[in-house]
Write a protein that holds these residues in place. Structure first.
Motif, PDB file in Angstrom:
ATOM      1  N   LYS A  90      16.851 -38.238   4.644  1.00  0.00           N
ATOM      2  CA  LYS A  90      16.993 -37.888   6.067  1.00  0.00           C
ATOM      3  C   LYS A  90      18.447 -37.964   6.508  1.00  0.00           C
ATOM      4  CE  LYS A  90      13.641 -40.609   7.635  1.00  0.00           C
ATOM      5  NZ  LYS A  90      12.604 -41.205   8.513  1.00  0.00           N
ATOM      6  N   MET A  91      19.136 -39.024   6.114  1.00  0.00           N
ATOM      7  CA  MET A  91      20.529 -39.166   6.491  1.00  0.00           C
ATOM      8  C   MET A  91      21.378 -38.046   5.877  1.00  0.00           C
ATOM      9  SD  MET A  91      23.468 -41.864   5.434  1.00  0.00           S
ATOM     10  CE  MET A  91      22.869 -41.684   3.814  1.00  0.00           C
ATOM     11  N   LEU A  92      21.201 -37.814   4.582  1.00  0.00           N
ATOM     12  CA  LEU A  92      21.984 -36.800   3.874  1.00  0.00           C
ATOM     13  C   LEU A  92      21.759 -35.412   4.469  1.00  0.00           C
ATOM     14  CD1 LEU A  92      23.796 -35.960   1.492  1.00  0.00           C
ATOM     15  CD2 LEU A  92      21.716 -35.848   0.096  1.00  0.00           C
ATOM     16  N   HIS A  93      20.513 -35.047   4.655  1.00  0.00           N
ATOM     17  CA  HIS A  93      20.196 -33.693   5.108  1.00  0.00           C
ATOM     18  C   HIS A  93      20.433 -33.484   6.606  1.00  0.00           C
ATOM     19  CE1 HIS A  93      18.743 -31.888   1.364  1.00  0.00           C
ATOM     20  NE2 HIS A  93      18.601 -33.152   1.043  1.00  0.00           N
ATOM     21  N   SER A  94      20.734 -34.560   7.328  1.00  0.00           N
ATOM     22  CA  SER A  94      21.092 -34.396   8.742  1.00  0.00           C
ATOM     23  C   SER A  94      22.434 -33.672   8.889  1.00  0.00           C
ATOM     24  CB  SER A  94      21.142 -35.756   9.446  1.00  0.00           C
ATOM     25  OG  SER A  94      22.257 -36.510   8.988  1.00  0.00           O
ATOM     26  N   PHE A  95      23.243 -33.680   7.842  1.00  0.00           N
ATOM     27  CA  PHE A  95      24.529 -32.985   7.859  1.00  0.00           C
ATOM     28  C   PHE A  95      24.383 -31.479   7.625  1.00  0.00           C
ATOM     29  CE2 PHE A  95      25.759 -37.298   6.610  1.00  0.00           C
ATOM     30  CZ  PHE A  95      26.810 -37.537   7.476  1.00  0.00           C
ATOM     31  N   ALA A  96      23.263 -31.073   7.045  1.00  0.00           N
ATOM     32  CA  ALA A  96      23.096 -29.676   6.627  1.00  0.00           C
ATOM     33  C   ALA A  96      22.823 -28.746   7.798  1.00  0.00           C
ATOM     34  CB  ALA A  96      21.968 -29.563   5.609  1.00  0.00           C
ATOM     35  N   ASP A  97      23.468 -27.582   7.741  1.00  0.00           N
ATOM     36  CA  ASP A  97      23.141 -26.525   8.697  1.00  0.00           C
ATOM     37  C   ASP A  97      21.816 -25.880   8.314  1.00  0.00           C
ATOM     38  OD1 ASP A  97      25.586 -26.339  10.474  1.00  0.00           O
ATOM     39  OD2 ASP A  97      26.477 -26.290   8.480  1.00  0.00           O
ATOM     40  N   LEU A  98      21.501 -25.937   7.022  1.00  0.00           N
ATOM     41  CA  LEU A  98      20.223 -25.440   6.513  1.00  0.00           C
ATOM     42  C   LEU A  98      19.913 -26.156   5.211  1.00  0.00           C
ATOM     43  CD1 LEU A  98      17.826 -23.423   6.561  1.00  0.00           C
ATOM     44  CD2 LEU A  98      19.288 -21.842   5.264  1.00  0.00           C
ATOM     45  N   GLU A 112       7.663 -33.467   8.516  1.00  0.00           N
ATOM     46  CA  GLU A 112       6.957 -34.699   8.886  1.00  0.00           C
ATOM     47  C   GLU A 112       7.908 -35.888   8.945  1.00  0.00           C
ATOM     48  OE1 GLU A 112       3.828 -35.079   6.006  1.00  0.00           O
ATOM     49  OE2 GLU A 112       2.657 -33.431   6.876  1.00  0.00           O
ATOM     50  N   GLN A 113       8.941 -35.853   8.124  1.00  0.00           N
ATOM     51  CA  GLN A 113       9.936 -36.924   8.094  1.00  0.00           C
ATOM     52  C   GLN A 113      11.010 -36.744   9.175  1.00  0.00           C
ATOM     53  OE1 GLN A 113      10.035 -39.742   6.258  1.00  0.00           O
ATOM     54  NE2 GLN A 113       8.060 -39.237   5.366  1.00  0.00           N
ATOM     55  N   GLY A 114      10.913 -35.659   9.939  1.00  0.00           N
ATOM     56  CA  GLY A 114      11.861 -35.424  11.014  1.00  0.00           C
ATOM     57  C   GLY A 114      13.123 -34.691  10.590  1.00  0.00           C
ATOM     58  N   ILE A 115      13.107 -34.096   9.419  1.00  0.00           N
ATOM     59  CA  ILE A 115      14.272 -33.351   8.942  1.00  0.00           C
ATOM     60  C   ILE A 115      14.180 -31.937   9.498  1.00  0.00           C
ATOM     61  CG2 ILE A 115      15.521 -32.512   6.912  1.00  0.00           C
ATOM     62  CD1 ILE A 115      14.248 -34.933   5.394  1.00  0.00           C
ATOM     63  N   ARG A 116      15.220 -31.503  10.151  1.00  0.00           N
ATOM     64  CA  ARG A 116      15.258 -30.205  10.833  1.00  0.00           C
ATOM     65  C   ARG A 116      15.992 -29.169   9.994  1.00  0.00           C
ATOM     66  NH1 ARG A 116      11.684 -32.301  13.151  1.00  0.00           N
ATOM     67  NH2 ARG A 116      11.889 -33.598  14.995  1.00  0.00           N
ATOM     68  N   ARG A 117      15.896 -27.940  10.429  1.00  0.00           N
ATOM     69  CA  ARG A 117      16.592 -26.805   9.801  1.00  0.00           C
ATOM     70  C   ARG A 117      16.253 -26.704   8.305  1.00  0.00           C
ATOM     71  NH1 ARG A 117      20.036 -29.797  12.727  1.00  0.00           N
ATOM     72  NH2 ARG A 117      21.197 -30.480  10.916  1.00  0.00           N
ATOM     73  N   VAL A 118      14.962 -26.542   8.036  1.00  0.00           N
ATOM     74  CA  VAL A 118      14.452 -26.467   6.665  1.00  0.00           C
ATOM     75  C   VAL A 118      13.764 -25.126   6.455  1.00  0.00           C
ATOM     76  CG1 VAL A 118      12.931 -27.535   4.952  1.00  0.00           C
ATOM     77  CG2 VAL A 118      14.072 -28.965   6.655  1.00  0.00           C
TER      78      VAL A 118
END
Length: 165
Positions: A90-98, A112-118
Motif C-alpha cells: 500500500k505504501m509503495l503503490h501510493s506513489f504510482a500514477d498507475l 479492497e486494500q485501499g490501493i487506488r489507480r489500479v
C-alpha cells in the motif's frame, strides 16, 4: 552503467541493491525519462518510486509477484507477515500514477486494500501470428516421433511456474 549490488543466487540476472549511494537517481537525472516503469515488488522499487516523486516524473508500477501470498507461504512463521506485506505494498503503490496488475482478482484485492489507480495489464497473445492455421503436421510428427509419442498432443508453455503465481 550498472548499479552496485549483490546478485541473487537463484536468479543471477537479478541485482539486489537498495541504491544507498543514490547512483540510480543520478542515472535517472541524466537520462531524463518521460515516465518511469517499476516492476513490483523489487529491491529498487521504493527508491525508484521516491526518485519519480522527487523528480516529478510520472510513475507506472507493474505488480507481478503477489507478495502477501508469497511471504505467507515462505515466511509464515513470522507473525503478521501477510499484514506487513500489504502495508508495504500500500505504501509503495501510493506513489504510482498507475499500477498494472496481472488479473481482475488481484485488482479487486488491491482495491479492497485501499490501493487506488489500479488496472489489469492484459498481456495477451497475438492470435493472428500464433494461430492454429499456421500449424505444421510435419513438425508436430517429427517432435512426437523422436520421443516415441506419435499420437500424443503437443503443449508448449513459456513462463515460470511457481506456487505464488
Amino acid at each position: 552503467k550498472t548499479l552496485r549490488g549483490q546478485r541473487f543466487p537463484l536468479y543471477p540476472e537479478v541485482l539486489l541493491s537498495l541504491d544507498s549511494r543514490g547512483e540510480a537517481r543520478k542515472m535517472v537525472q541524466q537520462f531524463k525519462p518521460d515516465i518511469i516503469h517499476v516492476s513490483s515488488p523489487g529491491f529498487l522499487a521504493m527508491s525508484a518510486a521516491l526518485y519519480a516523486k522527487a523528480l516529478n516524473i510520472p510513475l507506472v508500477m507493474s505488480y507481478h509477484t503477489h507478495l502477501p501470498v508469497y511471504a505467507e507461504r515462505y515466511m509464515g512463521y513470522i507473525p503478521l507477515i501477510r499484514k506487513s506485506s500489504w502495508q508495504y505494498i500500500k505504501m509503495l503503490h501510493s506513489f504510482a500514477d498507475l499500477t498494472l496488475v496481472t488479473s481482475p482478482q488481484v485488482m479487486e484485492e488491491f482495491r479492497e486494500q485501499g490501493i487506488r489507480r489500479v488496472a489489469v495489464w492484459r498481456k495477451g497473445v497475438d492470435v493472428d501470428t500464433f494461430n492454429p492455421k499456421h500449424s505444421s503436421a510435419q513438425i508436430k510428427a517429427n517432435i512426437l516421433t523422436n520421443r516415441g509419442h506419435e499420437k500424443d498432443t503437443v503443449l508448449l508453455y513459456v513462463g515460470r511456474l511457481s506456487v505464488e503465481k
